[in-house]
Motif scaffolding. Structure first.
Motif, PDB file in Angstrom:
ATOM      1  N   GLU A 137      -9.546   8.011 -10.139  1.00  0.00           N
ATOM      2  CA  GLU A 137      -9.910   6.914 -11.036  1.00  0.00           C
ATOM      3  C   GLU A 137      -8.910   5.761 -10.937  1.00  0.00           C
ATOM      4  OE1 GLU A 137     -10.141   6.304 -15.806  1.00  0.00           O
ATOM      5  OE2 GLU A 137     -11.058   8.137 -15.015  1.00  0.00           O
ATOM      6  N   ARG A 138      -7.615   6.088 -10.786  1.00  0.00           N
ATOM      7  CA  ARG A 138      -6.584   5.035 -10.761  1.00  0.00           C
ATOM      8  C   ARG A 138      -5.959   4.790  -9.400  1.00  0.00           C
ATOM      9  NH1 ARG A 138      -2.104   6.366 -15.027  1.00  0.00           N
ATOM     10  NH2 ARG A 138      -2.047   8.298 -13.845  1.00  0.00           N
ATOM     11  N   LEU A 139      -6.115   5.730  -8.476  1.00  0.00           N
ATOM     12  CA  LEU A 139      -5.335   5.687  -7.241  1.00  0.00           C
ATOM     13  C   LEU A 139      -6.187   5.587  -5.985  1.00  0.00           C
ATOM     14  CD1 LEU A 139      -2.830   8.574  -8.071  1.00  0.00           C
ATOM     15  CD2 LEU A 139      -2.593   6.130  -8.607  1.00  0.00           C
ATOM     16  N   HIS A 140      -5.606   4.961  -4.979  1.00  0.00           N
ATOM     17  CA  HIS A 140      -6.149   4.930  -3.623  1.00  0.00           C
ATOM     18  C   HIS A 140      -5.073   5.556  -2.734  1.00  0.00           C
ATOM     19  CE1 HIS A 140      -6.925   2.577   0.261  1.00  0.00           C
ATOM     20  NE2 HIS A 140      -7.856   3.484   0.156  1.00  0.00           N
ATOM     21  N   VAL A 141      -5.423   6.606  -2.017  1.00  0.00           N
ATOM     22  CA  VAL A 141      -4.499   7.300  -1.121  1.00  0.00           C
ATOM     23  C   VAL A 141      -4.985   7.049   0.300  1.00  0.00           C
ATOM     24  CG1 VAL A 141      -3.472   9.523  -0.507  1.00  0.00           C
ATOM     25  CG2 VAL A 141      -4.086   9.056  -2.901  1.00  0.00           C
ATOM     26  N   ARG A 142      -4.093   6.517   1.131  1.00  0.00           N
ATOM     27  CA  ARG A 142      -4.480   6.130   2.489  1.00  0.00           C
ATOM     28  C   ARG A 142      -3.368   6.456   3.474  1.00  0.00           C
ATOM     29  NH1 ARG A 142      -1.345   1.987   4.019  1.00  0.00           N
ATOM     30  NH2 ARG A 142      -0.604   0.535   2.442  1.00  0.00           N
ATOM     31  N   LYS A 143      -3.748   6.425   4.752  1.00  0.00           N
ATOM     32  CA  LYS A 143      -2.749   6.627   5.802  1.00  0.00           C
ATOM     33  C   LYS A 143      -1.753   5.475   5.808  1.00  0.00           C
ATOM     34  CE  LYS A 143      -5.180   9.505   9.113  1.00  0.00           C
ATOM     35  NZ  LYS A 143      -5.650   9.619  10.514  1.00  0.00           N
ATOM     36  N   MET A 144      -0.539   5.800   6.179  1.00  0.00           N
ATOM     37  CA  MET A 144       0.521   4.808   6.318  1.00  0.00           C
ATOM     38  C   MET A 144       0.317   3.982   7.566  1.00  0.00           C
ATOM     39  SD  MET A 144       4.261   6.428   5.642  1.00  0.00           S
ATOM     40  CE  MET A 144       4.275   7.403   4.162  1.00  0.00           C
ATOM     41  N   THR A 145       0.805   2.758   7.525  1.00  0.00           N
ATOM     42  CA  THR A 145       0.856   1.903   8.706  1.00  0.00           C
ATOM     43  C   THR A 145       2.251   1.297   8.783  1.00  0.00           C
ATOM     44  OG1 THR A 145       0.236  -0.196   7.656  1.00  0.00           O
ATOM     45  CG2 THR A 145      -1.580   1.277   8.332  1.00  0.00           C
ATOM     46  N   THR A 146       2.556   0.677   9.893  1.00  0.00           N
ATOM     47  CA  THR A 146       3.872   0.047  10.040  1.00  0.00           C
ATOM     48  C   THR A 146       4.053  -1.082   9.026  1.00  0.00           C
ATOM     49  OG1 THR A 146       2.976  -1.341  11.796  1.00  0.00           O
ATOM     50  CG2 THR A 146       4.146   0.652  12.476  1.00  0.00           C
ATOM     51  N   ASP A 147       2.979  -1.620   8.487  1.00  0.00           N
ATOM     52  CA  ASP A 147       3.072  -2.655   7.449  1.00  0.00           C
ATOM     53  C   ASP A 147       3.672  -2.130   6.148  1.00  0.00           C
ATOM     54  OD1 ASP A 147       1.926  -4.482   9.182  1.00  0.00           O
ATOM     55  OD2 ASP A 147      -0.092  -4.212   8.366  1.00  0.00           O
TER      56      ASP A 147
END
Length: 166
Positions: free
Chosen positions: A8-18
């Motif tokens: 509901e509150r979070l977006h979990v994603r792969k890391m990038t160099t950014d």
């Protein structure tokens, strides 16, 4: 972006160099890294390690952002790890100190466990925790993990918390 999961509150994603500068906020904070086992990593080496884990195992530490405004909250994820002579899948979490106390780490941990169990079919996840770090213990127990044993890991006394897929 490579989304792993959402709550509901979070977006979990792969890391990038950014994500370099955001990660540095955690690694440069002595309070956030106080209980980290071993030498505190720098953001560049952490990114390299994480991206290599993605290539080798298709898992790793993931960025946790707030869904409303996209701000970086921290990281949570799962990584293969040799513990007491056997390979386990370990969940870790490190969050920006300013975001502590909002339940984000517990929410992210539960979401990552659901992803590990239901999408990846991993049967068991562990976390190694310095039990003096009450916040980390609380995250693990709120996510349903239970203490199995104490052990010496990387010359530090830690507790192994675990949860099995239901």
């Amino acid at each position: 972006m490579d989304t792993i999961t959402r709550t509901e509150r979070l977006h979990v994603r792969k890391m990038t160099t950014d994500d370099h500068l955001s990660l540095a906020r955690i690694f440069e904070d002595t309070d956030a890294m106080h209980y980290y086992a071993g030498k505190t990593p720098d953001a560049s080496s952490w990114l390299d390690w994480t991206l290599e884990n993605y290539r080798k195992y298709n898992i790793g530490m993931w960025v946790v952002e707030h869904r409303d405004d996209g701000r970086f909250l921290g990281q949570c994820g799962i990584v293969p790890h040799r513990i007491a002579g056997q390979v386990e899948v370990e969940m870790g979490y490190l969050f920006v100190k300013a975001e502590w106390g909002n339940g984000y780490a517990s929410e992210a941990a539960r979401a990552c466990l659901r992803f590990a169990f239901h999408t990846l079919c991993i049967p068991r996840i562990v976390s190694l925790i310095d039990e003096r770090h009450a916040r980390s213990v609380n995250v693990a127990t709120r996510a349903g993990m239970v203490k199995e044993k104490e052990l010496l890991h990387r010359n530090r006394h830690v507790a192994l918390y675990a949860i099995h897929q239901e």
